[in-house]
Write a protein that holds these residues in place. Sequence first.
Motif, mmCIF file in Angstrom:
data_model
loop_
_atom_site.group_PDB
_atom_site.id
_atom_site.type_symbol
_atom_site.label_atom_id
_atom_site.label_comp_id
_atom_site.label_asym_id
_atom_site.label_seq_id
_atom_site.Cartn_x
_atom_site.Cartn_y
_atom_site.Cartn_z
ATOM 1 N N LYS A 1 4.063 24.229 12.349
ATOM 2 C CA LYS A 1 5.167 24.234 13.314
ATOM 3 C C LYS A 1 6.060 25.459 13.127
ATOM 4 O O LYS A 1 6.388 26.147 14.092
ATOM 5 C CB LYS A 1 5.998 22.950 13.169
ATOM 6 C CG LYS A 1 5.181 21.672 13.316
ATOM 7 C CD LYS A 1 6.040 20.442 13.186
ATOM 8 C CE LYS A 1 6.696 20.295 11.822
ATOM 9 N NZ LYS A 1 5.765 20.075 10.717
ATOM 10 N N SER A 2 6.430 25.717 11.877
ATOM 11 C CA SER A 2 7.286 26.889 11.631
ATOM 12 C C SER A 2 6.554 28.175 11.999
ATOM 13 O O SER A 2 7.161 29.133 12.482
ATOM 14 C CB SER A 2 7.717 26.944 10.171
ATOM 15 O OG SER A 2 8.522 25.842 9.848
ATOM 16 N N THR A 3 5.262 28.206 11.742
ATOM 17 C CA THR A 3 4.489 29.396 12.072
ATOM 18 C C THR A 3 4.439 29.595 13.587
ATOM 19 O O THR A 3 4.613 30.724 14.078
ATOM 20 C CB THR A 3 3.066 29.270 11.493
ATOM 21 O OG1 THR A 3 3.158 28.829 10.145
ATOM 22 C CG2 THR A 3 2.338 30.590 11.554
ATOM 23 N N TYR B 1 17.040 28.955 11.794
ATOM 24 C CA TYR B 1 15.936 28.850 10.841
ATOM 25 C C TYR B 1 16.086 27.601 9.987
ATOM 26 O O TYR B 1 17.170 27.042 9.871
ATOM 27 C CB TYR B 1 15.868 30.101 9.973
ATOM 28 C CG TYR B 1 15.535 31.319 10.783
ATOM 29 C CD1 TYR B 1 14.213 31.597 11.094
ATOM 30 C CD2 TYR B 1 16.529 32.126 11.298
ATOM 31 C CE1 TYR B 1 13.897 32.675 11.884
ATOM 32 C CE2 TYR B 1 16.223 33.213 12.091
ATOM 33 C CZ TYR B 1 14.899 33.484 12.380
ATOM 34 O OH TYR B 1 14.590 34.542 13.167
ATOM 35 N N GLN B 2 14.962 27.230 9.373
ATOM 36 C CA GLN B 2 14.921 25.975 8.619
ATOM 37 C C GLN B 2 16.035 25.891 7.571
ATOM 38 O O GLN B 2 16.635 24.851 7.386
ATOM 39 C CB GLN B 2 13.549 25.835 7.963
ATOM 40 C CG GLN B 2 13.085 24.410 7.862
ATOM 41 C CD GLN B 2 11.595 24.297 7.562
ATOM 42 O OE1 GLN B 2 10.829 25.239 7.678
ATOM 43 N NE2 GLN B 2 11.187 23.124 7.167
ATOM 44 N N GLY B 3 16.321 27.010 6.909
ATOM 45 C CA GLY B 3 17.351 26.963 5.877
ATOM 46 C C GLY B 3 18.731 27.386 6.345
ATOM 47 O O GLY B 3 19.628 27.529 5.534
ATOM 48 N N LEU C 1 15.183 25.628 17.333
ATOM 49 C CA LEU C 1 15.766 25.020 16.138
ATOM 50 C C LEU C 1 14.645 24.505 15.241
ATOM 51 O O LEU C 1 13.822 23.704 15.669
ATOM 52 C CB LEU C 1 16.674 23.843 16.501
ATOM 53 C CG LEU C 1 17.736 24.041 17.575
ATOM 54 C CD1 LEU C 1 18.518 22.748 17.773
ATOM 55 C CD2 LEU C 1 18.686 25.154 17.211
ATOM 56 N N ASP C 2 14.605 24.993 13.999
ATOM 57 C CA ASP C 2 13.580 24.531 13.065
ATOM 58 C C ASP C 2 14.168 23.437 12.180
ATOM 59 O O ASP C 2 14.998 23.708 11.325
ATOM 60 C CB ASP C 2 13.065 25.695 12.218
ATOM 61 C CG ASP C 2 11.726 25.359 11.561
ATOM 62 O OD1 ASP C 2 11.308 24.179 11.627
ATOM 63 O OD2 ASP C 2 11.108 26.270 10.991
ATOM 64 N N GLU C 3 13.746 22.211 12.417
ATOM 65 C CA GLU C 3 14.185 21.031 11.662
ATOM 66 C C GLU C 3 15.704 20.956 11.509
ATOM 67 O O GLU C 3 16.216 20.982 10.387
ATOM 68 C CB GLU C 3 13.504 21.003 10.284
ATOM 69 C CG GLU C 3 12.002 21.096 10.415
ATOM 70 C CD GLU C 3 11.266 20.364 9.308
ATOM 71 O OE1 GLU C 3 11.912 19.685 8.502
ATOM 72 O OE2 GLU C 3 10.035 20.451 9.283
ATOM 73 N N PRO C 4 16.428 20.826 12.625
ATOM 74 C CA PRO C 4 17.891 20.785 12.523
ATOM 75 C C PRO C 4 18.398 19.563 11.770
ATOM 76 O O PRO C 4 19.413 19.642 11.094
ATOM 77 C CB PRO C 4 18.361 20.756 13.976
ATOM 78 C CG PRO C 4 17.197 20.255 14.755
ATOM 79 C CD PRO C 4 15.976 20.705 14.017
HETATM 80 MG MG LIG Z 1 8.460 24.166 8.641
#
Ligand SMILES: [Mg+2]
Lengths: 370, 263
Positions: free
Chosen positions: B50-52, B94-96, B171-174
Motif C-alpha cells: 500500500k505504501s509503495t 506520510y506514515q510517520g 494519507l498513509d495510515e492516518p
Molecule cells: Mg505502509
Amino acid sequence: MIESQNHSPFRIEPAEPGRFVLKGSLNAHVPSKVWDVFSKFPRGQVRLDLASISSLDLNGAAQLLWLRERLRRRGVAAEFTDPPGNLIPIWRLAVDTLGPPADPPPRPHFFERMGRIHSEVWADFLSMAAFLGELLSHLLGFLVRPWRLRWADTFFLIEQAVIDALPVTALVAFLVGLILAFQSAMFMRLFGVDIFVADLVGLALIRELGTLLTAIVLTGRSGSAFSAELGAMKANQEIDAFVTMGLSPSRDLVLPRVMALTMATPFLTILANFAGLLGGNVVMVTLGHPIIVFWEELSGHIDLSDVMTGLFKAFVFGFTVATIGCQRGLAAGNGPTAVGQATTHGVVTNIIVLAVLDSLFAILFYVANW
Amino acid sequence: MDLETKIHYPLVVTGLEVGYPDAPPLLTNVSFSVAEGEIFGLLGPSGCGKSTLLRHLVGLEPAKTGKIELFGQNLWAHDGAYLDRIRRKFGVMYQGGALFGDLNLIDNVSLPLIEFTDLPQGAIKAAAQLKLALVGLTGFEYYLPASLSGGMQKRAAIARALALEPGLLFLDEPSAGLDPVTSSELDNLIMTLARNLSLSFVIVTHELHSIMATLDRAILLDKGKKGIAAMGTPHFLAHESDSPEAAIFFRREESLLAPGKNK
Ligand SMILES: [Mg+2]
Ligand SMILES: Nc1ncnc2c1ncn2[C@@H]1O[C@H](COP(=O)(O)OP(=O)(O)O)[C@@H](O)[C@H]1O
C-alpha cells in the motif's frame, strides 16, 4: 464545479464610501499588494461585500480574517457581507475555526537568558560529573571482575577504531612529520645544524603531536560515531528499553567503548609516531643524510621517558574522547535533529577538552621535569 | 460533451505495476479512479504494498508500466519541473508524519505558503493558524513536533498537507496508533474537508470503524493475488463481496473489534 470561473483575477472595487466590492477568485495566489487599499483607511467602519466573488478557498478566507484583525488593531471595524451561497460553507468553516492570532511565546529577558545559559552550563557540568562517577565505579567493578566486561564487544570496537582511524592517522602524521622537517631544515641548514632536524621532529611527534593528532582523528571518527549511535538509540527509546530490561547503558554500552578507545589510542599513537618519523626521514634523506644517521641521532636524544609521556597522554586522551562522545550521545534530546546536535556538541567538547588537557600536561611535565 | 453529467476525476490509475526497480512487482494491473470529493480507501494486509503504491501515486517512485493521471495530467509524461507543478496540487501525509523537526508547527505549515506564494507574512500566519485550528491544534502553534503526541503530529501533518489548498490528499495510515476518540475526530475532519472543500482523499487504513464511517469506495489489495482482490463501497466489501480476501480481511477486523461476539 466552479472551475470555469476560477480564473477571473481578484480585485477590490470601491463602491459608496466605506464599502468595497470584492470580485474574482480569492486564494493564495492573489498579489499581496491588493490589500494595500486598506492600509491608510481612516478610523471608523468598513463593509466588505463578498457577494460577487467567484471562488474562495481557506487561504483566501484566512486573508480576509487577517485583514479584519489588522484593521481592528487600527480602530477600524470591518464587516463582511456573505459570499455567494455555494461558498458559504467554506467561509463559515474559516470564520468559525480561526481564533484570535496566536502570538509566539515571548523572548526571555536578557538576564533571564544569561541565567539560563549559566544554569545550563552548570547542569551540563553536573551531568558530566555524575556520568564520570558512574563510569569510574564500573571501571572499578571491571578491575575486580575483569571477566564481566563484554570482551567480544570491546574487541570488535577496538578493531573498528583501529581500522577506521589507521589510514587517516598515518597519512596525517606522515605529512606533519614531512612538513615539520622541511620547514625546520630550511632554517637550520643556514647554520649547518640540519642534523638536529631529526631530534626536533622526533621530540615534537613523540611527546606532543603524534598523540594529539591521533586523538583528534579519533574524535572525528570514533567519538562522533559513539555520539551518533547512542543518540539514535536514545531517540528511538532503545536506551529506555535497555534500562527497563535491567541493563545499564553505562556498563554495557559505554564501558566497552571507553575501554576500546583507551586501548586503541596508544597503539594508534605508536603507529602515528612511526609514520611521522618516516616523513621526517624522507626530508633528511633528500637533504643527503643517510637513513641510519636519522635513527642514530634520534636514539641519542630521545629516551624512554619521552615515549612514555606520549603514551600516557594517549591513554588519557582515548579515555576522554570515548567518555565525552558517549556522554553527549546519551544526553541527546528527543527528535531527529537531536542526534546531529549531540554529535556536533560531542566533537566540539572533545576538541576543547583535548586542547586544555594537553596544556595541563605540558605544565605538569615541565614542573615534574620529565 | 455533456457538462451536466461530467464528473471530475482528480486521480485515474490504469494498469499500474507496483514495485521497486530491482525486485519482482508487488502488485500488477492496478486500475481505479477517484472522483472529486470522494474518500477512497486502499485496504490490505501489512506488507502488501500500500505504501509503495502511494509512493508511485505521488511521484516518488517511477512506475514501470501503467499510467497515473493526476488532474488530467500524466504524471510521468514530462520533466521534473512539470512533475513539481503537479505535486503542488496534492498534499501527502506520510506514515510517520514527516514534520520538519526543527520547525515549530506554524512554521511547518507556513513553509509551502512562503515558498510558493507572495502573501504578506501576517496573512500566511493566519492561513497556517487556520489550518492548524481545523485539525484541532489551536494553542500548539509554537510547539516543536517532538514535544507532541503521535496523534497530534499526524494532525499537524494533515494541516501542512492542506497548506496549498490541494484538490487531493493522500494519507498513509492516518489513524494507526491513535486512540478511538482521536481517531473518530480525525474521521470527522476528513469528512468535513471532503464535503466542504470538495477535497478528494486517498487513504490507506486498517481501522474498521474508519473504513465503514468515512470511505465512499475502496480497493482491497492482496499479496497472493498481486493485485486488486475486490473493489466497491465498504458495505459491499464487508457484506456482499464474494471475494475470499474481503471475507478474511473484514471478518478478522470485525472479530478484533468486538471480541464478545466470537462464540
Ligand atoms: Mg505502509
Ligand atoms: N525501498 C524498498 N526497496 C525494496 N523493497 C521494499 C522497499 N520498501 C519496502 N519494500 C518491500 O515492499 C513490500 C511492501 O511494503 P509496503 O508498501 O511498505 O507495505 P504496506 O502495505 O504495509 O504499506 C514489503 O515486502 C517491503 O519489504
